[in-house]
Design a protein around this motif. Structure first.
Motif, PDB file in Angstrom:
ATOM      1  N   LEU A   1       6.114  -0.893  -9.063  1.00 39.16           N
ATOM      2  CA  LEU A   1       6.031  -2.083  -8.198  1.00 39.16           C
ATOM      3  C   LEU A   1       4.614  -2.657  -8.157  1.00 39.16           C
ATOM      4  N   GLY A   2       3.674  -1.958  -8.771  1.00 34.14           N
ATOM      5  CA  GLY A   2       2.284  -2.434  -8.759  1.00 34.14           C
ATOM      6  C   GLY A   2       1.586  -2.226  -7.434  1.00 34.14           C
ATOM      7  N   ALA A   3       2.114  -1.304  -6.624  1.00 34.14           N
ATOM      8  CA  ALA A   3       1.517  -1.027  -5.310  1.00 34.14           C
ATOM      9  C   ALA A   3       0.118  -0.429  -5.482  1.00 34.14           C
ATOM     10  N   ILE A   4      -0.691  -0.551  -4.444  1.00 34.89           N
ATOM     11  CA  ILE A   4      -1.975   0.150  -4.423  1.00 34.89           C
ATOM     12  C   ILE A   4      -1.687   1.579  -3.977  1.00 34.89           C
ATOM     13  N   ILE A   5      -1.968   2.529  -4.844  1.00 33.19           N
ATOM     14  CA  ILE A   5      -1.663   3.924  -4.537  1.00 33.19           C
ATOM     15  C   ILE A   5      -2.877   4.597  -3.913  1.00 33.19           C
ATOM     16  N   ASN A   6      -2.623   5.235  -2.776  1.00 32.87           N
ATOM     17  CA  ASN A   6      -3.666   5.900  -2.003  1.00 32.87           C
ATOM     18  C   ASN A   6      -3.422   7.404  -2.099  1.00 32.87           C
ATOM     19  N   PHE A   7      -4.251   8.106  -2.887  1.00 27.23           N
ATOM     20  CA  PHE A   7      -4.041   9.543  -3.086  1.00 27.23           C
ATOM     21  C   PHE A   7      -4.422  10.332  -1.844  1.00 27.23           C
ATOM     22  N   ASP A   8      -3.548  11.254  -1.460  1.00 25.19           N
ATOM     23  CA  ASP A   8      -3.795  12.091  -0.286  1.00 25.19           C
ATOM     24  C   ASP A   8      -4.605  13.329  -0.638  1.00 25.19           C
ATOM     25  N   ASP A   9      -4.549  13.732  -1.932  1.00 19.24           N
ATOM     26  CA  ASP A   9      -5.213  14.985  -2.289  1.00 19.24           C
ATOM     27  C   ASP A   9      -5.818  14.898  -3.685  1.00 19.24           C
ATOM     28  N   LEU A  10      -6.860  15.678  -3.894  1.00 16.82           N
ATOM     29  CA  LEU A  10      -7.521  15.745  -5.202  1.00 16.82           C
ATOM     30  C   LEU A  10      -6.537  16.136  -6.309  1.00 16.82           C
ATOM     31  N   THR A  11      -5.657  17.091  -6.011  1.00 15.53           N
ATOM     32  CA  THR A  11      -4.717  17.555  -7.044  1.00 15.53           C
ATOM     33  C   THR A  11      -3.708  16.477  -7.440  1.00 15.53           C
ATOM     34  N   HIS A  12      -3.541  15.472  -6.579  1.00 12.99           N
ATOM     35  CA  HIS A  12      -2.578  14.412  -6.889  1.00 12.99           C
ATOM     36  C   HIS A  12      -3.038  13.553  -8.064  1.00 12.99           C
ATOM     37  N   VAL A  13      -4.332  13.551  -8.340  1.00 11.96           N
ATOM     38  CA  VAL A  13      -4.854  12.687  -9.409  1.00 11.96           C
ATOM     39  C   VAL A  13      -4.318  13.146 -10.767  1.00 11.96           C
ATOM     40  N   ASP A  14      -4.423  14.433 -11.039  1.00 11.31           N
ATOM     41  CA  ASP A  14      -3.891  14.948 -12.314  1.00 11.31           C
ATOM     42  C   ASP A  14      -2.355  14.974 -12.311  1.00 11.31           C
TER      43      ASP A  14
ATOM     44  N   MET B   1       0.884  -1.167   0.000  1.00  7.09           N
ATOM     45  CA  MET B   1       0.000   0.000   0.000  1.00  7.09           C
ATOM     46  C   MET B   1       0.921   1.216   0.000  1.00  7.09           C
ATOM     47  N   PHE B   2       0.579   2.218  -0.805  1.00  7.87           N
ATOM     48  CA  PHE B   2       1.398   3.423  -0.808  1.00  7.87           C
ATOM     49  C   PHE B   2       0.553   4.592  -0.326  1.00  7.87           C
ATOM     50  N   SER B   3       0.626   4.863   0.982  1.00  7.73           N
ATOM     51  CA  SER B   3      -0.157   5.930   1.608  1.00  7.73           C
ATOM     52  C   SER B   3       0.775   7.088   1.954  1.00  7.73           C
ATOM     53  N   SER B   4       1.034   7.929   0.964  1.00  5.06           N
ATOM     54  CA  SER B   4       1.996   9.018   1.150  1.00  5.06           C
ATOM     55  C   SER B   4       1.264  10.353   1.205  1.00  5.06           C
ATOM     56  N   ASN B   5       2.007  11.406   1.461  1.00  2.00           N
ATOM     57  CA  ASN B   5       1.457  12.759   1.296  1.00  2.00           C
ATOM     58  C   ASN B   5       2.580  13.664   0.841  1.00  2.00           C
ATOM     59  N   VAL B   6       2.219  14.782   0.227  1.00  3.84           N
ATOM     60  CA  VAL B   6       3.223  15.681  -0.383  1.00  3.84           C
ATOM     61  C   VAL B   6       4.207  14.829  -1.208  1.00  3.84           C
ATOM     62  N   THR B   7       3.653  14.033  -2.102  1.00  2.00           N
ATOM     63  CA  THR B   7       4.406  12.963  -2.747  1.00  2.00           C
ATOM     64  C   THR B   7       5.233  13.461  -3.932  1.00  2.00           C
ATOM     65  N   PRO B   8       6.531  13.201  -3.926  1.00  2.00           N
ATOM     66  CA  PRO B   8       7.346  13.546  -5.094  1.00  2.00           C
ATOM     67  C   PRO B   8       7.048  12.604  -6.268  1.00  2.00           C
TER      68      PRO B   8
ATOM     69  N   LYS C   1      -9.709  18.599  11.447  1.00  2.00           N
ATOM     70  CA  LYS C   1      -9.724  19.890  10.728  1.00  2.00           C
ATOM     71  C   LYS C   1      -8.346  20.568  10.744  1.00  2.00           C
ATOM     72  N   ASP C   2      -7.496  20.171  11.701  1.00  5.20           N
ATOM     73  CA  ASP C   2      -6.136  20.719  11.744  1.00  5.20           C
ATOM     74  C   ASP C   2      -5.097  19.784  11.116  1.00  5.20           C
ATOM     75  N   ALA C   3      -5.550  18.651  10.592  1.00  8.42           N
ATOM     76  CA  ALA C   3      -4.599  17.669  10.039  1.00  8.42           C
ATOM     77  C   ALA C   3      -4.389  17.917   8.553  1.00  8.42           C
ATOM     78  N   LYS C   4      -3.163  17.746   8.098  1.00 10.68           N
ATOM     79  CA  LYS C   4      -2.835  18.057   6.701  1.00 10.68           C
ATOM     80  C   LYS C   4      -3.281  16.965   5.736  1.00 10.68           C
ATOM     81  N   TYR C   5      -3.748  15.842   6.270  1.00  6.88           N
ATOM     82  CA  TYR C   5      -3.992  14.663   5.429  1.00  6.88           C
ATOM     83  C   TYR C   5      -5.391  14.625   4.830  1.00  6.88           C
ATOM     84  N   GLY C   6      -5.496  13.980   3.680  1.00  2.00           N
ATOM     85  CA  GLY C   6      -6.792  13.578   3.154  1.00  2.00           C
ATOM     86  C   GLY C   6      -7.574  14.659   2.437  1.00  2.00           C
ATOM     87  N   MET C   7      -8.731  14.248   1.925  1.00  5.93           N
ATOM     88  CA  MET C   7      -9.602  15.124   1.132  1.00  5.93           C
ATOM     89  C   MET C   7     -10.951  15.273   1.835  1.00  5.93           C
TER      90      MET C   7
END
Ligand SMILES: *Cc1c(COP(=O)(O)O)cnc(C)c1O
Length: 420
Positions: A114-127, A97-104, A160-166
């Motif tokens: 590697l075929g990992a399951i990618i877990n997007f942290d933000d809407l903008t990460h999709v594009d 599982m790839f649960s990252s944030n601010v991902t390079p 509400k103060d956490a940087k993670y997720g959408m």
């Protein structure tokens, strides 16, 4: 003494071990790690697709990852090097599982390769991702419900103060975008409270995510394949703290599943977890030697370990129980600050801690350091990180990471340029 914490090594064992591996060192208990992993699996065996993805950041040691792999556990990564390490150990495809944030970019690229399951942290990460690698059939998004996360009338954490997720509307938009990019099976992830020994945490989080899943399926028409409850199940650091009851937790999640997902015709959803602390914290300890005893305004016991070996007390004021080996049954009639040698006054493993009379040469066992222990180590003051040892099931001891040497510390410098 009620609820006394018992180290998994004795003074006699330590006296043998130090003949080969000097203190300080981290040591892990293989047998207990395996038993605990089996217990988790059993508690969620009602769910056909259940899988634990061990949070590598907690203890990134390939030997320990290999043990967990043998118990059917996958890995949760959030950086390039965690992915590389997982690959070397033999985790493949959906075991990662790839649960990252601010991902390079390069991290997404390797996760995809590697075929990992990618877990997007933000809407903008999709594009952002669309320019880097192809979309997989199965991908996931991280949710942030905002507000406070409460249990009863207790505030557990503050999303509400956490940087993670959408947000809810962003996750819907992300799912629609991902669907258009060709994603077929979707996951939903959230991490709303850390180190929680309340057995109601996972069931409450599950209810929130199950309801979101039902809504997202209705709104977007996608197939929700899994719900990832992430980490956060706690361990009792204090001797009298409550212990998480993994069977009660599994049962609580099952109830929510029956109530919310089954009636929505979503009984095929797999439950995933990304536990770190719960998997390893109680099954690791730091063994250190008392090298100084100082009496000024307070009484100090100075160890050959310091905060670079275990940062949690200095960083969070975290409690770690300490046993003076060989004095398990002696009355705790001394009061000590147990310190390391950094030039930082927060380099204290314990403050005003009642311990048996402790002398130079004693060995101490610092409990519950198996997760977020060695891995948080650093090199301040030029101090070196310790070795990691494994107490194997057959009672033998194996070194699974050597201690750092000065050469490791200087490896990023070109010192030859200064030698005349
Ligand atoms: C840190 C982390 C975990 C593990 O947390 P624990 O408190 O060790 O259970 C799981 N998932 C993610 C995304 C994390 O960042």
């Amino acid at each position: 003494m009620p609820n006394q914490k018992i180290p998994f090594v004795t003074k006699e064992q330590v006296e043998q071990i130090v003949k080969t591996y000097p203190t300080p060192f981290h040591i892990y208990d293989e047998k207990a790690i395996r038993e605990n992993a089996r217990g988790l699996k059993a508690a969620f065996s009602w769910n056909k697709g259940f899988k634990e993805y061990f949070a590598v950041k907690a203890t990134p040691n390939p030997y320990l990852m290999q043990i967990l792999r043998e118990e059917g556990v996958g890995v949760d990564c959030s950086s390039l090097t965690e992915l590389m390490l997982s690959d070397v150990v033999g985790f493949h495809g959906k075991e990662i599982m790839f649960s990252s944030n601010v991902t390079p970019k390069e991290d997404f690229k390797l996760a995809s390769d590697l075929g990992a399951i990618i877990n997007f942290d933000d809407l903008t990460h999709v594009d952002y991702y669309a320019d880097i690698a192809p979309f997989a059939e199965t991908m996931s998004c991280r949710y942030n419900p905002g507000g406070d996360f409460t249990m009863g009338n207790r505030i557990m954490d503050t999303p509400k103060d956490a940087k993670y997720g959408m947000t809810r509307s962003q996750i819907k938009e992300a799912f629609l975008k991902m669907k258009a990019y060709g994603v077929k099976h979707f996951g939903i992830h959230a991490f709303l409270a850390s180190n929680t020994t309340d057995n109601g945490y996972y069931p409450k989080l599950a209810s929130i995510l199950f309801e979101l899943a039902v809504w997202l399926k209705k709104e977007t028409g996608v197939h929700v394949a899994f719900i990832n409850l992430s980490g956060g199940v706690g361990v009792p650091y204090l001797p009298d703290a409550p212990k998480s009851d993994i069977n009660a937790i599994g049962e609580g999640v099952r109830k929510a599943f029956e109530e919310i997902l089954v009636p929505a015709d979503m009984g095929d959803v797999a439950i995933y977890t990304e536990l770190g602390r719960y998997m390893l914290a109680p099954y690791g300890g730091v063994v250190a030697k008392v090298i100084h005893h100082k009496h000024i305004w307070k009484e100090y016991v100075g160890l050959d370990a310091c905060a670079v070996n275990l940062m949690r007390p200095a960083m969070y004021g975290a409690y770690h129980h300490i046993t003076v080996l060989g004095k398990e049954n002696a009355p705790a009639d001394g009061i000590y600050d147990v310190t390391g040698g950094l030039c930082e006054n927060n380099d204290k493993f314990a403050i005003d801690r009642p311990l048996p009379k402790t002398e130079v040469g004693d060995y101490v066992f610092i409990h519950d350091t198996g997760a977020h222990g060695h891995s948080m180590g650093y090199n301040y003051n030029g101090k070196l990180r310790s070795a990691e040892l494994l107490l194997c099931e057959d009672g033998s001891v194996k070194q699974i990471r050597r201690a750092e040497t000065p050469a490791d510390y200087f490896a990023t410098l070109d010192l030859d340029a200064f030698k005349k």
